[in-house]
Design a protein around this motif. Structure first.
Motif, PDB file in Angstrom:
ATOM      1  N   UNK A 212       0.810  -1.222   0.000  1.00 28.15           N
ATOM      2  CA  UNK A 212       0.000   0.000   0.000  1.00 28.15           C
ATOM      3  C   UNK A 212       0.840   1.267   0.000  1.00 28.15           C
ATOM      4  N   UNK A 213       2.039   1.177   0.548  1.00 27.16           N
ATOM      5  CA  UNK A 213       2.890   2.371   0.658  1.00 27.16           C
ATOM      6  C   UNK A 213       3.755   2.606  -0.577  1.00 27.16           C
ATOM      7  N   UNK A 214       3.671   1.686  -1.552  1.00 30.32           N
ATOM      8  CA  UNK A 214       4.575   1.760  -2.706  1.00 30.32           C
ATOM      9  C   UNK A 214       4.518   3.135  -3.393  1.00 30.32           C
ATOM     10  N   UNK A 215       3.318   3.668  -3.560  1.00 32.10           N
ATOM     11  CA  UNK A 215       3.142   4.959  -4.257  1.00 32.10           C
ATOM     12  C   UNK A 215       2.707   6.067  -3.297  1.00 32.10           C
ATOM     13  N   UNK A 216       2.994   5.896  -2.016  1.00 38.31           N
ATOM     14  CA  UNK A 216       2.527   6.835  -0.991  1.00 38.31           C
ATOM     15  C   UNK A 216       3.322   8.135  -1.012  1.00 38.31           C
ATOM     16  N   UNK A 217       4.554   8.106  -1.510  1.00 32.83           N
ATOM     17  CA  UNK A 217       5.482   9.233  -1.480  1.00 32.83           C
ATOM     18  C   UNK A 217       6.237   9.271  -2.819  1.00 32.83           C
ATOM     19  N   UNK A 218       6.943  10.361  -3.121  1.00 32.42           N
ATOM     20  CA  UNK A 218       7.617  10.444  -4.417  1.00 32.42           C
ATOM     21  C   UNK A 218       8.531   9.256  -4.721  1.00 32.42           C
ATOM     22  N   UNK A 219       9.365   8.826  -3.791  1.00 36.32           N
ATOM     23  CA  UNK A 219      10.196   7.648  -4.068  1.00 36.32           C
ATOM     24  C   UNK A 219       9.279   6.423  -4.109  1.00 36.32           C
ATOM     25  N   UNK A 220       9.313   5.670  -5.220  1.00 38.37           N
ATOM     26  CA  UNK A 220       8.310   4.614  -5.421  1.00 38.37           C
ATOM     27  C   UNK A 220       8.630   3.302  -4.706  1.00 38.37           C
ATOM     28  N   UNK A 221       8.673   3.366  -3.388  1.00 36.81           N
ATOM     29  CA  UNK A 221       8.748   2.154  -2.566  1.00 36.81           C
ATOM     30  C   UNK A 221       8.347   2.529  -1.155  1.00 36.81           C
ATOM     31  N   UNK A 222       7.939   1.524  -0.385  1.00 36.52           N
ATOM     32  CA  UNK A 222       7.603   1.777   1.023  1.00 36.52           C
ATOM     33  C   UNK A 222       8.868   2.093   1.809  1.00 36.52           C
ATOM     34  N   UNK A 223       8.698   2.886   2.863  1.00 35.82           N
ATOM     35  CA  UNK A 223       9.790   3.041   3.811  1.00 35.82           C
ATOM     36  C   UNK A 223       9.970   1.732   4.572  1.00 35.82           C
ATOM     37  N   UNK A 224      11.217   1.403   4.869  1.00 36.45           N
ATOM     38  CA  UNK A 224      11.518   0.193   5.646  1.00 36.45           C
ATOM     39  C   UNK A 224      12.105   0.597   6.991  1.00 36.45           C
ATOM     40  N   UNK A 225      11.906  -0.253   7.989  1.00 36.63           N
ATOM     41  CA  UNK A 225      12.428   0.043   9.326  1.00 36.63           C
ATOM     42  C   UNK A 225      13.935   0.327   9.278  1.00 36.63           C
ATOM     43  N   UNK A 226      14.631  -0.364   8.370  1.00 36.62           N
ATOM     44  CA  UNK A 226      16.092  -0.183   8.267  1.00 36.62           C
ATOM     45  C   UNK A 226      16.452   1.225   7.784  1.00 36.62           C
ATOM     46  N   UNK A 227      15.573   1.854   7.001  1.00 34.73           N
ATOM     47  CA  UNK A 227      15.842   3.232   6.566  1.00 34.73           C
ATOM     48  C   UNK A 227      15.968   4.140   7.786  1.00 34.73           C
ATOM     49  N   UNK A 228      15.085   3.937   8.750  1.00 36.89           N
ATOM     50  CA  UNK A 228      15.147   4.739   9.985  1.00 36.89           C
ATOM     51  C   UNK A 228      16.348   4.337  10.813  1.00 36.89           C
ATOM     52  N   UNK A 229      16.612   3.030  10.874  1.00 38.24           N
ATOM     53  CA  UNK A 229      17.735   2.544  11.686  1.00 38.24           C
ATOM     54  C   UNK A 229      19.052   3.164  11.206  1.00 38.24           C
ATOM     55  N   UNK A 230      19.211   3.304   9.891  1.00 36.22           N
ATOM     56  CA  UNK A 230      20.463   3.875   9.378  1.00 36.22           C
ATOM     57  C   UNK A 230      20.596   5.343   9.761  1.00 36.22           C
ATOM     58  N   UNK A 231      19.480   6.085   9.698  1.00 34.40           N
ATOM     59  CA  UNK A 231      19.524   7.504  10.089  1.00 34.40           C
ATOM     60  C   UNK A 231      19.818   7.625  11.594  1.00 34.40           C
ATOM     61  N   UNK A 232      19.218   6.752  12.384  1.00 33.73           N
ATOM     62  CA  UNK A 232      19.447   6.789  13.841  1.00 33.73           C
ATOM     63  C   UNK A 232      20.906   6.430  14.147  1.00 33.73           C
ATOM     64  N   UNK A 233      21.443   5.449  13.428  1.00 33.84           N
ATOM     65  CA  UNK A 233      22.844   5.066  13.653  1.00 33.84           C
ATOM     66  C   UNK A 233      23.773   6.234  13.325  1.00 33.84           C
TER      67      UNK A 233
END
Ligand code: NAD
Length: 277
Positions: A212-233
């Motif tokens: 459902x999130x694939x087209x939710x934002x300009x980048x055409x994929x869902x956000x993944x938990x790891x995306x946040x983990x990398x920013x937090x790291x």
């Protein structure tokens, strides 16, 4: 990558989603982590998977004593505290203003905002004596845009952003940095949990959310938990040692604005060509 060698972190809400991914990423980069949550079974599984670099402790972030104990465990077990990740959360029900009762408002603020205050308060005591530390608060796109979370959720997440700034301002003196990450749509169990799912249904909801999130934002994929983990790291590491008081969006461009008109036109043309053929 071992940029977090020697560092000790606490992650709240680390039994699932962004918190679990963050615990895994911090350990993979060399840190030792106190994994905390109220879901003891899943939380203990995450800590077990990470071996002797992690320990689990039941911590309800609504209870100040629990948060204080998690900080005591970090210093008792691992000897210091370099990074506090205030991540635990839940979304709550979508209700009209007139149907939203005071208990829901209070519970949202206790879980999402007062919890962050507890985390900052108790982590900062230890970090001040050390002369260093990084606190990372997980806010939401709902803090800065409407329509991404219920009223109490959105207001509490906005409070997290301003507390981040006021705390960063006070604590800079002691070389303690305080920043927020601002996730967009991320494929985790939070939406299914809010919808009342449990067990296998809850686990399976993550993939449906991802689609459902694939087209939710300009980048055409869902956000993944790891995306946040990398920013937090990054915020936990010394690579960000001159960054404080900031909100770092990790949202695939969700908050940029309206969809780019030329992309609408191209989609409309492609649809019309399909109909003609
Ligand atoms: N997934 C998204 O799209 C999204 C978007 C914006 C912000 N966020 C925020 O990210 C954070 C993590 O959410 P997630 O998506 O990984 O969800 P998730 O449901 O996968 O994980 C949340 C974790 O928090 C724990 N938790 C809930 N209440 C708690 C309490 N009182 N004390 C301790 N732990 C508690 C849950 O048990 C769970 O393990 C939350 O603060 C959420 O609001 C998520």
């Amino acid at each position: 990558m071992s940029d977090l060698n020697g560092k000790v972190a606490i992650v709240t809400g680390a039994a699932s989603g962004i918190g679990a991914a963050t615990a895994r990423t911090l350990v993979a980069r060399g840190a030792r982590v106190v994994v905390t949550d109220i879901d003891d079974e899943r939380g203990a599984d995450v800590a077990d998977e990470l071996g002797d670099r992690a320990v689990y402790q039941h911590t309800d972030v609504c209870r100040e004593g629990d948060v204080e104990s998690a900080v005591a465990l970090a210093t008792g077990w691992f000897g210091r505290l370099d990074c506090m990740v205030n991540n635990a959360g839940r979304v709550g029900r979508w209700t009209f203003l007139e149907d939203t009762d005071a208990d829901e408002w209070d519970d949202a603020f206790a879980t999402l905002a007062r919890s962050v205050f507890f985390g900052i308060k108790h982590a900062a005591r230890v970090m001040r004596d050390q002369g260093s530390g990084s606190i990372v608060n997980v806010s939401s796109v709902a803090a800065v845009r409407t329509g991404f979370g219920p009223h109490p959720y959105s207001a509490a997440k906005a409070a997290v952003l301003q507390l981040t700034r006021t705390a960063a301002s006070e604590l800079a003196e002691y070389r303690i940095r305080v920043n927020s990450v601002v996730p967009g749509g991320v494929a985790t169990r939070i939406v299914g949990h809010g919808a009342g799912l449990s067990g296998d249904d809850l686990d399976q909801s993550v993939d449906a959310i991802r689609q459902g999130l694939h087209r939710f934002q300009p980048l055409p994929r869902a956000g993944e938990a790891e995306d946040l983990a990398h920013a937090i790291a990054f915020l936990a590491s010394d690579d960000s040692s001159f960054v404080t008081g900031q909100d770092i969006g990790v949202d695939g461009g969700l908050t940029l604005g309206r969809k780019w008109p030329a992309n609408y036109l191209a989609e409309a043309q492609a649809a019309s060509t399909r109909v003609q053929n």
